[in-house]
Design a protein around this motif. Structure first.
Motif, PDB file in Angstrom:
ATOM      1  N   GLY A   1     -22.293 -36.686 -38.055  1.00  0.00           N
ATOM      2  CA  GLY A   1     -22.042 -36.996 -40.006  1.00  0.00           C
ATOM      3  C   GLY A   1     -21.962 -34.769 -39.848  1.00  0.00           C
ATOM      4  O   GLY A   1     -21.011 -34.663 -41.126  1.00  0.00           O
ATOM      5  N   MET A   2     -22.543 -34.238 -38.936  1.00  0.00           N
ATOM      6  CA  MET A   2     -22.842 -32.521 -39.707  1.00  0.00           C
ATOM      7  C   MET A   2     -21.283 -32.426 -39.474  1.00  0.00           C
ATOM      8  O   MET A   2     -20.666 -31.743 -40.050  1.00  0.00           O
ATOM      9  CB  MET A   2     -23.849 -31.419 -39.211  1.00  0.00           C
ATOM     10  CG  MET A   2     -23.612 -30.168 -39.448  1.00  0.00           C
ATOM     11  SD  MET A   2     -25.249 -29.859 -38.409  1.00  0.00           S
ATOM     12  CE  MET A   2     -23.832 -29.961 -37.427  1.00  0.00           C
ATOM     13  N   ASP A   3     -21.106 -32.401 -38.225  1.00  0.00           N
ATOM     14  CA  ASP A   3     -19.527 -32.437 -37.672  1.00  0.00           C
ATOM     15  C   ASP A   3     -18.559 -32.096 -38.755  1.00  0.00           C
ATOM     16  O   ASP A   3     -17.747 -31.536 -38.949  1.00  0.00           O
ATOM     17  CB  ASP A   3     -19.187 -32.636 -36.308  1.00  0.00           C
ATOM     18  CG  ASP A   3     -19.901 -32.425 -34.998  1.00  0.00           C
ATOM     19  OD1 ASP A   3     -20.910 -31.539 -35.437  1.00  0.00           O
ATOM     20  OD2 ASP A   3     -20.324 -33.124 -33.862  1.00  0.00           O
ATOM     21  N   ILE A   4     -18.255 -33.878 -39.223  1.00  0.00           N
ATOM     22  CA  ILE A   4     -17.347 -33.951 -40.296  1.00  0.00           C
ATOM     23  C   ILE A   4     -17.674 -33.624 -42.212  1.00  0.00           C
ATOM     24  O   ILE A   4     -17.351 -33.349 -42.616  1.00  0.00           O
ATOM     25  CB  ILE A   4     -17.018 -35.195 -40.228  1.00  0.00           C
ATOM     26  CG1 ILE A   4     -17.263 -35.757 -39.347  1.00  0.00           C
ATOM     27  CG2 ILE A   4     -16.064 -35.519 -41.032  1.00  0.00           C
ATOM     28  CD1 ILE A   4     -16.387 -37.298 -38.355  1.00  0.00           C
ATOM     29  N   GLY A   5     -18.814 -32.810 -41.893  1.00  0.00           N
ATOM     30  CA  GLY A   5     -19.058 -32.198 -42.930  1.00  0.00           C
ATOM     31  C   GLY A   5     -20.204 -32.902 -44.250  1.00  0.00           C
ATOM     32  O   GLY A   5     -20.455 -32.587 -45.473  1.00  0.00           O
TER      33      GLY A   5
END
Lengths: 452, 177
Positions: free
Chosen positions: A180-184
């Motif tokens: 999730g974090m990697d995609i924003g």
């Protein structure tokens, strides 16, 4: 080095930065610098870096075409799933070729294993895949037990399943959080780690440590479940599915999430088989393959659960599979907690199991026995075996060779991340650079597992 | 005594394949009379010569072993006349079966054919075996080190590679003077 001498570089020229920093202009033909630079510049560089990192494309016959550019992603960044370096050949924003470069975290654990006794082994392997330490321990312990030919009591088996399935949940939670974090979707990071804390607390209570537990050992587990474990497990079983629903609400139909994951990082079932890719990635292509079903271990076939599969083999499917696997693992945990058998938590085998603590106080033989097991270790009959378990990342195998001594002759871990990483060039060929991060995150590689 | 126990894979009882061998394995072994079937802790294992290795692997793939799950190696050092043993774990989704190939490789000519043409996924593990044991894979598309630095000398998982023989960097600063 004195203040007057600028840092020598390979060709003997002082760094321009050093001149700026020192404030005074240093003549470029400084004798000291010249001398130092002349004594094997390469060796000096090697000393500074630890080793020379060579560019793999330098001597390559296939020279990149004019419009293509080679860039290195990492070591580190790709949203820091570990020290991974990707060499990308770009044409504009499209990746034409790529190559993962690994080894930055190599610590020679397979070599270390040859110097540790069989009883010490789990401490070593648990540090490989640090997000799923209990699965490492389980694979190793199962291999040792197979060579020893001992049976593990039902309670120990049930505890093992309980712990590894909870570990699968905690590992998948990190995968979802980082994905999730990697995609924003930054809130996913916080949520995932918040829920993981519940499980890690239980692990700490049971094993004494949040990671690297050394809990599952040849012959059983290190200690019985702590008092009040039913309440803790019930709390986990209650909380996680509800929170998972929240994540689903957050992401499942989120247009940004969909456009960043649907049709991204696609791989087919044939490619997965050819590259030895296992776990959620294989299942996302629609292959119904789970070692828990195919080659059941530790009595996992006693519990009911489904193996989720995808259809498209893209990032979105892998995300959905991890979500569903969390639910299924919780389902297993629920069943284990309900049917937890009574009895011993380790095998009643004098050869492997140290005597109970109370016996040591009253019996000299028990003391000697205890001392022997912990100094020399127990001897394992000669033989070789390969045992695999389904870790959150796929097939985690342990190939163990014994020659009848107290230490393994050879211990090899078939690390799922190591093989899964080979999928990257396939998934990323002819895709956009921007999708790289999403693709890597969906592989969920653990570099400790890759490099061992 | 030790010797006999460890030589068991090539021992006399090994030639008698059990009657309940899965059909796919029986068919496979019929084509390779030289290959020796061994049951090792209930797992199907075949000791095969270097010459037959690639052909057997290829036949196994066609027979349904569509996954090359693992490639690794064992250094028997002075325990066996042939020092290295390549270990290949194959997996069949279709038959729910595992098959392990053991290939003895002499130390003075450590060359084996690569399986990369059959399973591209053999790329990484074969590089690892080269890196750690120094076996050379003929026909490998990228025969370079994978875990150790490129300028590393020696092959760490060989038994004659000492655990503590890594040169220490910056050791001058720690010297007691």
């Amino acid at each position: 080095m004195s203040d007057e001498t600028p840092t020598p570089t390979i060709d003997g020229e002082p760094e321009i930065v050093d001149i700026w920093l020192s404030g005074t202009e240093v003549p470029p033909t400084d004798e000291g610098a010249q001398e130092m630079a002349e004594e094997e510049p390469e060796a000096r560089l090697r000393e500074q870096l630890g080793s020379v990192v060579t560019d793999d494309y330098v001597d390559s016959e296939v020279a990149p075409e004019d419009e293509r550019m080679i860039i290195n992603m990492g070591p580190q960044h790709p949203s820091t799933h570990g020290v991974l370096r990707l060499q990308l050949e770009l044409e504009g924003e499209i990746i034409r070729r790529s190559k993962p470069i690994i080894g930055y975290l190599h610590t020679g654990m397979e070599k270390t294993a040859e110097t540790l006794t069989f009883a010490q082994g789990p401490t070593n392997v648990t540090r490989m895949d640090y997000l799923a330490p209990l699965h490492n321990e389980l694979a190793y312990s199962l291999a040792v037990e197979q060579l020893l030919g001992i049976d593990v009591p039902p309670r120990a088996q049930a505890i093992r399943i309980l712990m590894t399935e909870l570990n699968r949940v905690s590992s998948h939670l990190v995968a979802l959080a980082t994905n999730g974090m990697d995609i924003g979707a930054l809130s996913m990071m916080l949520y995932g780690f918040r829920e993981r804390e519940l499980i890690l607390e239980f692990f700490e209570k049971t094993t004494g440590l949040r990671m690297n537990h050394n809990y599952i050992r040849p012959g059983g587990v290190a200690a019985d479940l702590p008092p009040g474990w039913r309440r803790d497990v019930a709390r986990i079983v209650e909380t996680i599915p509800a929170r998972i629903r929240d994540y689903d609400d957050l992401l499942r139909e989120n247009p940004i999430w969909l456009s960043r994951t649907k049709g991204v990082g696609v791989i087919t079932a044939e490619e997965c088989r050819a590259y030895g890719i296992t776990g959620p990635i294989l299942r996302s292509t629609g292959v119904d393959w789970d070692l828990r079903k195919a080659f059941p271990y530790s009595g996992i076939d006693r519990y009911e659960f489904d193996v989720p599969t995808g259809t498209n083999g893209d990032v979105y499917d892998r995300y959905m599979i991890r979500m569903e696997e969390i639910r299924q693992s919780i389902r297993i945990v629920e069943q284990v907690a309900e049917t937890m058998p009574k009895g011993d938590y380790r095998a009643d085998d004098r050869k492997v199991t140290p005597p109970p603590r109370a016996r040591i106080d009253e019996s000299m033989e028990a003391l000697i026995h205890h001392f022997k097991i912990f100094t020399e270790g127990f001897r394992v009959p000669p033989g070789e075996t390969y045992v695999a378990v389904e870790s959150p990342r796929g097939e985690l195998g342990c190939y163990l060779v014994s020659v009848g001594e107290g230490r393994p002759w050879r211990m090899h871990i078939r690390a799922p991340s190591f093989y899964n990483l080979q999928a990257l060039p396939v998934m990323m060929a002819d895709t956009l650079v921007a999708d790289t991060i999403a693709t890597i995150a969906s592989l969920d590689p653990v570099m400790g597992d890759v490099d061992r | 005594m030790n010797d006999e126990m460890e030589r068991a894979p090539e021992g006399s009882d090994a030639d008698v394949a059990p009657p309940d061998l899965p059909q796919v394995l029986a068919g496979l072994l019929a084509d390779f009379p030289e290959a020796v079937y061994v049951e090792s802790a209930g797992q199907h294992t075949v000791v095969v010569s270097r010459e037959d290795y690639h052909a057997l692997a290829s036949a196994a793939r066609d027979a349904g072993f569509e996954v090359c799950a693992d490639v690794t190696c064992v250094d028997w050092f002075d325990r066996r006349p042939i020092r290295f043993e390549l270990v290949v774990n194959l997996l069949s989704h279709r038959h729910r079966l595992r098959l392990r190939l053991l290939v003895p490789v002499p130390a003075d000519d450590p060359v084996v054919p690569s399986l990369c043409d059959l399973w591209p996924g053999a790329n990484f593990p074969e590089r690892e075996v080269f890196d750690m044991f120094g076996l050379v894979f003929e026909g490998h598309p990228d025969p370079t080190r994978i875990l150790m630095p490129d300028d590393w000398e020696g092959h760490p998982l060989r038994k004659d590679f000492g655990v503590g023989s890594v040169p220490v960097q910056f050791k001058e600063s720690h010297k007691a003077t």
